[in-house]
Design a protein around this motif. Structure first.
Motif, mmCIF file in Angstrom:
data_model
loop_
_atom_site.group_PDB
_atom_site.id
_atom_site.type_symbol
_atom_site.label_atom_id
_atom_site.label_comp_id
_atom_site.label_asym_id
_atom_site.label_seq_id
_atom_site.Cartn_x
_atom_site.Cartn_y
_atom_site.Cartn_z
ATOM 1 N N ILE A 55 -27.497 55.413 -1.869
ATOM 2 C CA ILE A 55 -26.256 54.682 -1.622
ATOM 3 C C ILE A 55 -25.084 55.389 -2.305
ATOM 4 C CG2 ILE A 55 -25.035 52.508 -2.099
ATOM 5 C CD1 ILE A 55 -27.610 51.053 -1.658
ATOM 6 N N ILE A 56 -25.373 56.074 -3.394
ATOM 7 C CA ILE A 56 -24.320 56.747 -4.150
ATOM 8 C C ILE A 56 -24.066 58.119 -3.571
ATOM 9 C CG2 ILE A 56 -23.626 57.570 -6.421
ATOM 10 C CD1 ILE A 56 -23.844 54.559 -6.153
ATOM 11 N N GLU A 57 -22.851 58.320 -3.079
ATOM 12 C CA GLU A 57 -22.489 59.600 -2.483
ATOM 13 C C GLU A 57 -21.869 60.552 -3.503
ATOM 14 O OE1 GLU A 57 -23.198 60.517 0.513
ATOM 15 O OE2 GLU A 57 -24.017 58.592 1.169
ATOM 16 N N ALA A 58 -21.172 59.979 -4.477
ATOM 17 C CA ALA A 58 -20.471 60.833 -5.447
ATOM 18 C C ALA A 58 -20.769 60.348 -6.857
ATOM 19 C CB ALA A 58 -18.963 60.798 -5.189
ATOM 20 N N ASP A 59 -21.142 61.268 -7.733
ATOM 21 C CA ASP A 59 -21.475 60.891 -9.091
ATOM 22 C C ASP A 59 -20.286 60.341 -9.858
ATOM 23 O OD1 ASP A 59 -24.082 61.565 -8.766
ATOM 24 O OD2 ASP A 59 -23.863 63.593 -9.581
ATOM 25 N N ASP A 60 -19.061 60.695 -9.433
ATOM 26 C CA ASP A 60 -17.892 60.237 -10.155
ATOM 27 C C ASP A 60 -17.331 58.941 -9.579
ATOM 28 O OD1 ASP A 60 -16.998 61.245 -7.799
ATOM 29 O OD2 ASP A 60 -15.363 62.456 -8.664
ATOM 30 N N SER A 61 -18.021 58.322 -8.609
ATOM 31 C CA SER A 61 -17.566 57.039 -8.082
ATOM 32 C C SER A 61 -17.785 55.957 -9.116
ATOM 33 C CB SER A 61 -18.329 56.691 -6.796
ATOM 34 O OG SER A 61 -19.677 56.379 -7.106
ATOM 35 N N SER A 62 -17.076 54.846 -8.963
ATOM 36 C CA SER A 62 -17.234 53.747 -9.919
ATOM 37 C C SER A 62 -18.651 53.210 -9.899
ATOM 38 C CB SER A 62 -16.229 52.635 -9.595
ATOM 39 O OG SER A 62 -16.423 52.154 -8.270
ATOM 40 N N VAL A 63 -19.276 53.160 -8.706
ATOM 41 C CA VAL A 63 -20.653 52.685 -8.640
ATOM 42 C C VAL A 63 -21.591 53.717 -9.256
ATOM 43 C CG1 VAL A 63 -22.452 51.792 -7.136
ATOM 44 C CG2 VAL A 63 -20.062 51.394 -6.567
ATOM 45 N N GLY A 64 -21.233 54.991 -9.103
ATOM 46 C CA GLY A 64 -22.040 56.024 -9.733
ATOM 47 C C GLY A 64 -22.023 55.907 -11.245
ATOM 48 N N VAL A 65 -20.866 55.558 -11.800
ATOM 49 C CA VAL A 65 -20.764 55.329 -13.248
ATOM 50 C C VAL A 65 -21.666 54.179 -13.658
ATOM 51 C CG1 VAL A 65 -19.212 54.592 -15.102
ATOM 52 C CG2 VAL A 65 -18.444 56.279 -13.418
ATOM 53 N N LEU A 66 -21.633 53.098 -12.880
ATOM 54 C CA LEU A 66 -22.477 51.947 -13.182
ATOM 55 C C LEU A 66 -23.949 52.313 -13.081
ATOM 56 C CD1 LEU A 66 -22.717 48.919 -13.807
ATOM 57 C CD2 LEU A 66 -22.618 48.495 -11.345
ATOM 58 N N LEU A 67 -24.304 53.118 -12.100
ATOM 59 C CA LEU A 67 -25.690 53.527 -11.921
ATOM 60 C C LEU A 67 -26.194 54.280 -13.141
ATOM 61 C CD1 LEU A 67 -28.212 53.848 -10.164
ATOM 62 C CD2 LEU A 67 -27.145 55.852 -9.122
ATOM 63 N N ARG A 68 -25.361 55.164 -13.678
ATOM 64 C CA ARG A 68 -25.775 55.919 -14.864
ATOM 65 C C ARG A 68 -25.801 55.033 -16.114
ATOM 66 N NH1 ARG A 68 -22.101 59.508 -12.530
ATOM 67 N NH2 ARG A 68 -20.531 59.012 -14.115
ATOM 68 N N GLN A 69 -24.830 54.151 -16.233
ATOM 69 C CA GLN A 69 -24.698 53.331 -17.438
ATOM 70 C C GLN A 69 -25.700 52.179 -17.461
ATOM 71 O OE1 GLN A 69 -22.779 53.666 -20.110
ATOM 72 N NE2 GLN A 69 -23.458 51.747 -21.070
ATOM 73 N N ASP A 70 -25.880 51.515 -16.310
ATOM 74 C CA ASP A 70 -26.709 50.305 -16.284
ATOM 75 C C ASP A 70 -27.449 50.242 -14.951
ATOM 76 O OD1 ASP A 70 -27.800 47.736 -16.381
ATOM 77 O OD2 ASP A 70 -26.050 46.873 -17.389
ATOM 78 N N PRO A 71 -28.497 51.022 -14.780
ATOM 79 C CA PRO A 71 -29.200 51.052 -13.494
ATOM 80 C C PRO A 71 -29.796 49.707 -13.103
ATOM 81 C CG PRO A 71 -30.417 52.264 -15.181
ATOM 82 C CD PRO A 71 -29.073 51.986 -15.755
ATOM 83 N N GLU A 72 -30.151 48.896 -14.084
ATOM 84 C CA GLU A 72 -30.721 47.586 -13.753
ATOM 85 C C GLU A 72 -29.690 46.714 -13.036
ATOM 86 O OE1 GLU A 72 -33.108 43.891 -15.933
ATOM 87 O OE2 GLU A 72 -31.997 45.354 -17.144
ATOM 88 N N LEU A 73 -28.476 46.684 -13.593
ATOM 89 C CA LEU A 73 -27.415 45.900 -12.953
ATOM 90 C C LEU A 73 -26.970 46.556 -11.647
ATOM 91 C CD1 LEU A 73 -24.193 45.095 -12.568
ATOM 92 C CD2 LEU A 73 -25.830 43.347 -13.257
ATOM 93 N N ALA A 74 -26.946 47.868 -11.603
ATOM 94 C CA ALA A 74 -26.574 48.556 -10.368
ATOM 95 C C ALA A 74 -27.511 48.178 -9.236
ATOM 96 C CB ALA A 74 -26.579 50.071 -10.586
ATOM 97 N N GLU A 75 -28.792 48.089 -9.532
ATOM 98 C CA GLU A 75 -29.746 47.721 -8.488
ATOM 99 C C GLU A 75 -29.497 46.300 -7.982
ATOM 100 O OE1 GLU A 75 -32.629 47.330 -5.699
ATOM 101 O OE2 GLU A 75 -31.711 49.131 -6.541
ATOM 102 N N ILE A 76 -29.045 45.412 -8.857
ATOM 103 C CA ILE A 76 -28.714 44.051 -8.416
ATOM 104 C C ILE A 76 -27.565 44.104 -7.415
ATOM 105 C CG2 ILE A 76 -27.784 41.827 -9.175
ATOM 106 C CD1 ILE A 76 -29.297 42.265 -11.826
#
Length: 418
Positions: free
Chosen positions: A7-28
């Motif tokens: 789902i994440i196309e760019a590592d510098d996207s806001s969702v990409g930041v969330l994925l790196r910081q808190d993958p559990e919440l990102a998956e929610i």
């Protein structure tokens, strides 16, 4: 629970930041996105915001504390957010033809609370649609502040037609002499006669409060009559058909502007949510376009088509149809009550609400077409939806098979196309 990295196309996207910081919440978040995009969203109070509204919600304005109003804040550094709030208020005034707009209310219920605070005192009598007939919790529920602080008297609907009985409203108003009359509902599928309510309010010397949380988006698109010329105060939400962020607003004349503003802040709320107010400004701007007007009319066309097809399938549609984005229906002829029906349909990926039915002990279904219309569905798809609903409720269509059909249908109409 595995994270959906694709789902994440760019590592510098806001969702990409969330994925790196808190993958559990990102998956929610990913899971909710999948749920919304692969099931049918028929809850009348829900919609999909535009990407621009989402962008404003996730903006730096979320960091700013801004108690007070533009030019009179209790915090420094508000010169930029003042511009955003003024823009939101100006756009709301222009969109709805109102002399004053307060865009700070955190929700529709907060807006109603502020309206009561501006006009009423504890113990005052208020006339509103009774909860069994589609009234909101803020219209006198004993579990809500409204029912605890004020003396609510409920009016109803005609047992045969399901329409508001204005003769009863007038009789009750004459007998109880309310300080205010509230017109509005969470489940009434027809246009409200604001002129009739205004006439009754004037006769007994009452304020008229329009709770337009549901129809205000249709009003913006010219698909429903406006309460603004008739009501002393109009309370509304900015989500639902309007497609804005979750929040509220209040419209009124200039003579009540100061009382309304004081009722919002400092009486009922603290700091304004500036990122949400910015998102409201975006939504008001979008709602002023011809494209939104076409959308609003299509929402109504879809609701009418869905009502007609459900009736043809054997459900009893309240009032025989709808003028708005919502409809209510009794599934009893298909052998189930509303609560059971909601569960069966949820298993099939069809998400809707159950609700009280006027003059009935059983609960029915409440459906809305705002979200599916945002996705691009039309009357043809409403026939398919009605067929799925009826098949599941009759037991002739297995929920798992219906779920596959729902996935196929929603795949054609993604809420956020690439």
């Amino acid at each position: 629970m595995s994270v959906t990295h694709e789902i994440i196309e760019a590592d510098d996207s806001s969702v990409g930041v969330l994925l790196r910081q808190d993958p559990e919440l990102a998956e929610i978040l990913f899971a909710e996105g999948r749920r919304q995009s692969t099931t049918l969203q028929l809850i009348a109070a829900e919609n999909f915001t535009s990407p621009a509204v989402l962008a404003a919600l996730g903006s730096p304005l979320a960091n700013k504390y801004a108690e007070g109003y533009p030019g009179a804040r209790h915090h420094g550094g508000c010169e930029i957010v003042d511009v955003a709030e003024r823009l939101a208020a100006q756009r709301a005034q222009a969109l709805f033809g109102a002399e004053h707009a307060n865009v700070q209310s955190h929700s529709g219920s907060s807006a109603v609370l502020a309206a009561y605070a501006a006009l009423l005192r504890p113990g005052d009598t208020v006339l509103a649609l009774g909860l069994p007939y589609g009234g909101h919790l803020t219209h006198g529920s004993p579990a809500n502040f409204s029912g605890r602080w004020f003396d609510f008297v409920g009016y109803g609907v005609d047992a045969e037609t399901g329409l508001i009985d204005h003769d009863q409203v007038r009789t009750l108003a004459r007998a109880r002499r309310p300080k205010a009359i509230v017109c509005g509902s969470i489940a009434y599928p027809r246009h409200l006669d604001y002129a009739a309510f205004r006439d009754i309010a004037d006769e007994v010397g009452a304020y008229l409060i329009a709770d337009a949380a549901h129809p205000i988006g249709l009003v913006a698109g010219g698909a429903a009559p406006s309460p603004v010329p008739y009501a002393d105060i109009v309370c509304a939400t900015t989500h639902k058909v309007l497609r804005g962020p979750r929040g509220g607003m209040i419209l009124c004349g200039s003579e009540l502007a100061e009382r309304v503003d004081r009722a919002v802040f400092p009486f009922t709320q603290g700091g304004a949510q500036m990122h949400t107010i910015a998102a409201k400004a975006v939504a008001f701007g979008e709602a002023a376009t011809p494209a939104f007007a076409a959308y609003a009319h299509q929402v109504v066309a879809n609701a009418r088509a869905l009502a007609a097809h459900l009736a043809a399938e054997g459900l009893v549609v309240t009032t025989g149809g709808t003028d708005t984005h919502l409809l209510t229906a009794d599934p009893a002829p298909l052998g189930v009550d509303g609560k059971t029906a909601r569960g069966l349909l949820a298993a099939a990926g069809i998400v809707l609400d159950c609700c009280a039915l006027p003059h009935a002990d059983a609960r029915g279904l409440r459906l809305g077409t705002a979200a599916v219309t945002t996705q691009g569905m039309g009357e043809r798809e409403m026939r398919a939806v009605a067929t799925l609903v009826a098949g599941v409720l009759r037991g002739t269509t297995d929920p798992a098979a219906a779920r596959a059909d729902v996935r196929d249908l929603t795949a054609e109409f993604p809420p956020y196309p690439d």
